[in-house]
Motif scaffolding. Structure first.
Motif, mmCIF file in Angstrom:
data_model
loop_
_atom_site.group_PDB
_atom_site.id
_atom_site.type_symbol
_atom_site.label_atom_id
_atom_site.label_comp_id
_atom_site.label_asym_id
_atom_site.label_seq_id
_atom_site.Cartn_x
_atom_site.Cartn_y
_atom_site.Cartn_z
ATOM 1 N N GLY A 75 27.440 62.560 40.777
ATOM 2 C CA GLY A 75 26.774 62.014 41.699
ATOM 3 C C GLY A 75 26.934 60.582 41.942
ATOM 4 N N ARG A 76 27.159 59.928 40.765
ATOM 5 C CA ARG A 76 27.590 58.326 40.614
ATOM 6 C C ARG A 76 28.877 58.305 41.431
ATOM 7 N N ARG A 77 29.909 59.107 41.030
ATOM 8 C CA ARG A 77 31.118 58.905 41.743
ATOM 9 C C ARG A 77 31.192 59.261 43.142
ATOM 10 N N ALA A 78 30.147 60.175 43.591
ATOM 11 C CA ALA A 78 30.157 60.351 45.104
ATOM 12 C C ALA A 78 29.623 59.375 45.694
ATOM 13 N N LEU A 79 28.565 58.771 45.179
ATOM 14 C CA LEU A 79 27.794 57.698 45.712
ATOM 15 C C LEU A 79 28.702 56.576 46.010
ATOM 16 N N ALA A 80 29.349 56.255 44.970
ATOM 17 C CA ALA A 80 30.330 55.132 44.740
ATOM 18 C C ALA A 80 31.456 55.111 45.644
ATOM 19 N N ALA A 81 31.862 56.152 46.107
ATOM 20 C CA ALA A 81 33.065 56.719 46.833
ATOM 21 C C ALA A 81 32.549 56.150 48.263
ATOM 22 N N ALA A 82 31.222 56.699 48.671
ATOM 23 C CA ALA A 82 30.619 56.509 49.877
ATOM 24 C C ALA A 82 30.335 55.060 50.209
ATOM 25 N N GLY A 83 30.454 53.998 49.190
ATOM 26 C CA GLY A 83 29.924 52.930 49.287
ATOM 27 C C GLY A 83 28.311 52.545 49.417
ATOM 28 N N LEU A 84 27.411 53.691 48.631
ATOM 29 C CA LEU A 84 26.079 53.869 48.710
ATOM 30 C C LEU A 84 25.246 53.457 47.408
ATOM 31 N N GLU A 85 24.070 53.122 47.665
ATOM 32 C CA GLU A 85 23.291 53.136 46.552
ATOM 33 C C GLU A 85 22.356 54.319 46.240
ATOM 34 N N PRO A 86 21.722 54.655 45.039
ATOM 35 C CA PRO A 86 20.959 55.364 44.906
ATOM 36 C C PRO A 86 19.687 55.483 45.997
ATOM 37 N N SER A 87 19.165 54.393 46.083
ATOM 38 C CA SER A 87 18.099 54.132 46.967
ATOM 39 C C SER A 87 18.642 54.475 48.447
ATOM 40 N N ASP A 88 19.728 54.795 48.665
ATOM 41 C CA ASP A 88 20.114 55.266 50.009
ATOM 42 C C ASP A 88 19.958 56.754 50.259
ATOM 43 N N VAL A 89 19.798 57.595 49.391
ATOM 44 C CA VAL A 89 19.755 58.929 49.337
ATOM 45 C C VAL A 89 18.216 59.278 49.861
ATOM 46 N N ASP A 90 18.117 60.059 50.711
ATOM 47 C CA ASP A 90 17.097 60.430 51.495
ATOM 48 C C ASP A 90 16.485 61.868 50.685
ATOM 49 N N VAL A 91 17.344 62.669 50.553
ATOM 50 C CA VAL A 91 17.216 64.122 50.048
ATOM 51 C C VAL A 91 18.350 64.518 48.855
ATOM 52 N N MET A 92 17.920 65.263 47.975
ATOM 53 C CA MET A 92 18.855 65.812 47.108
ATOM 54 C C MET A 92 18.885 67.437 47.113
ATOM 55 N N VAL A 93 20.047 68.071 47.078
ATOM 56 C CA VAL A 93 19.937 69.544 47.115
ATOM 57 C C VAL A 93 20.934 69.876 45.824
ATOM 58 N N MET A 94 20.839 70.882 45.124
ATOM 59 C CA MET A 94 21.650 71.267 44.031
ATOM 60 C C MET A 94 21.881 72.814 44.039
ATOM 61 N N GLY A 95 22.925 73.449 43.828
ATOM 62 C CA GLY A 95 23.080 74.965 43.663
ATOM 63 C C GLY A 95 23.618 75.058 42.339
ATOM 64 N N THR A 96 22.950 75.826 41.550
ATOM 65 C CA THR A 96 23.481 76.164 40.179
ATOM 66 C C THR A 96 23.141 77.560 39.628
ATOM 67 N N ALA A 97 23.933 78.163 38.957
ATOM 68 C CA ALA A 97 23.548 79.526 38.295
ATOM 69 C C ALA A 97 22.825 79.419 37.057
ATOM 70 N N MET A 98 23.412 78.356 36.361
ATOM 71 C CA MET A 98 22.901 78.066 34.995
ATOM 72 C C MET A 98 22.508 76.473 34.840
ATOM 73 N N PRO A 99 21.136 76.386 35.185
ATOM 74 C CA PRO A 99 20.559 75.133 34.987
ATOM 75 C C PRO A 99 20.487 74.858 33.349
ATOM 76 N N ASP A 100 20.251 73.566 33.099
ATOM 77 C CA ASP A 100 20.139 73.468 31.448
ATOM 78 C C ASP A 100 18.848 74.052 30.977
ATOM 79 N N MET A 101 17.820 74.222 31.793
ATOM 80 C CA MET A 101 16.458 74.870 31.568
ATOM 81 C C MET A 101 15.746 75.268 32.575
ATOM 82 N N LEU A 102 14.760 76.050 32.742
ATOM 83 C CA LEU A 102 14.055 76.154 33.898
ATOM 84 C C LEU A 102 13.181 75.232 34.378
ATOM 85 N N MET A 103 12.557 74.409 33.574
ATOM 86 C CA MET A 103 11.823 73.240 33.954
ATOM 87 C C MET A 103 11.959 72.214 32.770
ATOM 88 N N PRO A 104 11.838 70.863 33.185
ATOM 89 C CA PRO A 104 12.303 70.445 34.602
ATOM 90 C C PRO A 104 13.557 70.755 35.335
#
Length: 345
Positions: A75-104
């Motif tokens: 995520g940091r690499r993608a934002l840096a490549a786009a010249g953006l800060e984390p505060s510029d993100v309006d929405v996040m979506v993630m796809g995974t079959a194997m999350p680290d845990m169920l929650m959080p």
């Protein structure tokens, strides 16, 4: 299918990826698992995957990276490549079959580490089509007009399902093949509704096609306690070998027809990837002989929902004005086909 009417409404502003640790070749993996010296050569010849990255230390078996670790880096690499800060993100979506845990959820752990707050976040539980499902949801949210910039993530850490001290030589062939196929990784892309550099997202779709069909893959959750009597991962390789090339060809055709593009219009194709050899079979069935293939699984292993991002990272460095590309991902657990199209304008 979401078709963006031939207009550069949304753009892929950047892509970032993260792979854990040094790459591991077949011979090294075979030695650690107590397999014969010829095993590495057999693996490369018959499976076609040469390397992978693992989130555990191969010698000690100790975890070294979590999915959140890899997702944060991507995520940091993608934002840096786009010249953006984390505060510029309006929405996040993630796809995974194997999350680290169920929650959080892993997406929220990544958001916290990046300093992102007060935005909608979504985590989709899915196999290899999860990255495209996340892209599809993010595109729909941006096109609704309520958001301008989405951080789309995908990845998997499968090494936690492997016991480095197992007697690999005693495993049945189906489980032994899994040691070869899978690797770990994460990816991220910035999808923007604002004018920005980057190819236009022309179309994206996902569709469940598994009615009445037996699963091609199962993945059981058993948590950190490892209380489980059977193999955590199982596949019907025959069903996968038969179905995935057909579904991949159908998906590519559906994207092309929806855009009224001809096969000869394509500069690049990003096929589904299970292994090096399987990718070749899929590519043959898809056709599109004039399109250049963008693949990486021979070098990265099958890192699930990260694969599309690794392909896109390679694609973005090659695209020239006017180039068109179609990508396809197939999930074999309950059979989901998905695809997308990009155009450099």
């Amino acid at each position: 299918m979401l078709v963006l009417n031939g207009r550069p409404v949304l753009r892929v502003a950047s892509v970032g990826t993260a792979a854990p640790g040094p790459r591991i070749d077949n011979a090294t993996l075979g030695r650690r698992m107590g397999l014969g010296p010829a095993w590495g050569q057999w693996a490369e010849a018959f499976i076609g995957t040469r390397f992978r990255h693992l989130a555990v230390d191969l010698e000690s078996g100790e975890p070294r990276f979590s999915l959140a670790d890899l997702g944060e880096t991507a995520g940091r690499r993608a934002l840096a490549a786009a010249g953006l800060e984390p505060s510029d993100v309006d929405v996040m979506v993630m796809g995974t079959a194997m999350p680290d845990m169920l929650m959080p959820t892993t997406v929220n752990v990544i958001a916290d580490r990046l300093g992102i707050d007060q935005v909608p976040t979504y985590q989709l539980q899915s196999g290899c089509s999860g990255a495209v499902q996340a892209l599809s949801l993010a595109a729909s949210l941006l096109l609704s007009g309520g958001h301008r910039t989405a951080l789309v993530l995908g990845g998997d850490v499968s090494a936690k399902l492997v016991d480095p001290d197992m007697d690999a030589a005693a495993l049945p062939p189906a489980q032994l093949v899994n040691l070869l196929l899978f690797g770990d990784g994460a990816g991220a892309l910035v999808l923007s509704a604002d004018p920005s550099p980057g190819p236009a997202l022309r179309a994206v779709f996902t569709r469940l096609v598994g009615l009445g069909r037996e699963p091609g893959q199962t993945l059981d959750w058993y948590g950190a306690s490892r209380r489980f009597d059977g193999p955590p991962v199982s596949e019907d390789y025959k069903a996968i070998e038969e179905a995935v090339p057909v579904l991949a060809a159908e998906s590519a055709e559906e994207v092309l027809d929806g855009l009224e593009w001809k096969p000869g219009d394509l500069s690049y194709v990003l096929p589904p990837q299970l292994s090096g050899r399987m990718t070749a079979r899929i590519r043959e069935r898809m056709g599109l002989p004039e399109a250049r293939e963008v693949s990486c699984v021979e070098e990265t292993g099958n890192n699930g929902n990260a694969l599309v991002f690794f392909q896109l990272e390679r694609l973005l460095s090659r695209l020239a004005s006017g180039d068109r590309a179609v990508g396809v991902a197939i999930e074999s657990s309950k059979w989901i086909k998905s695809g997308f199209a990009l155009e450099a304008v």
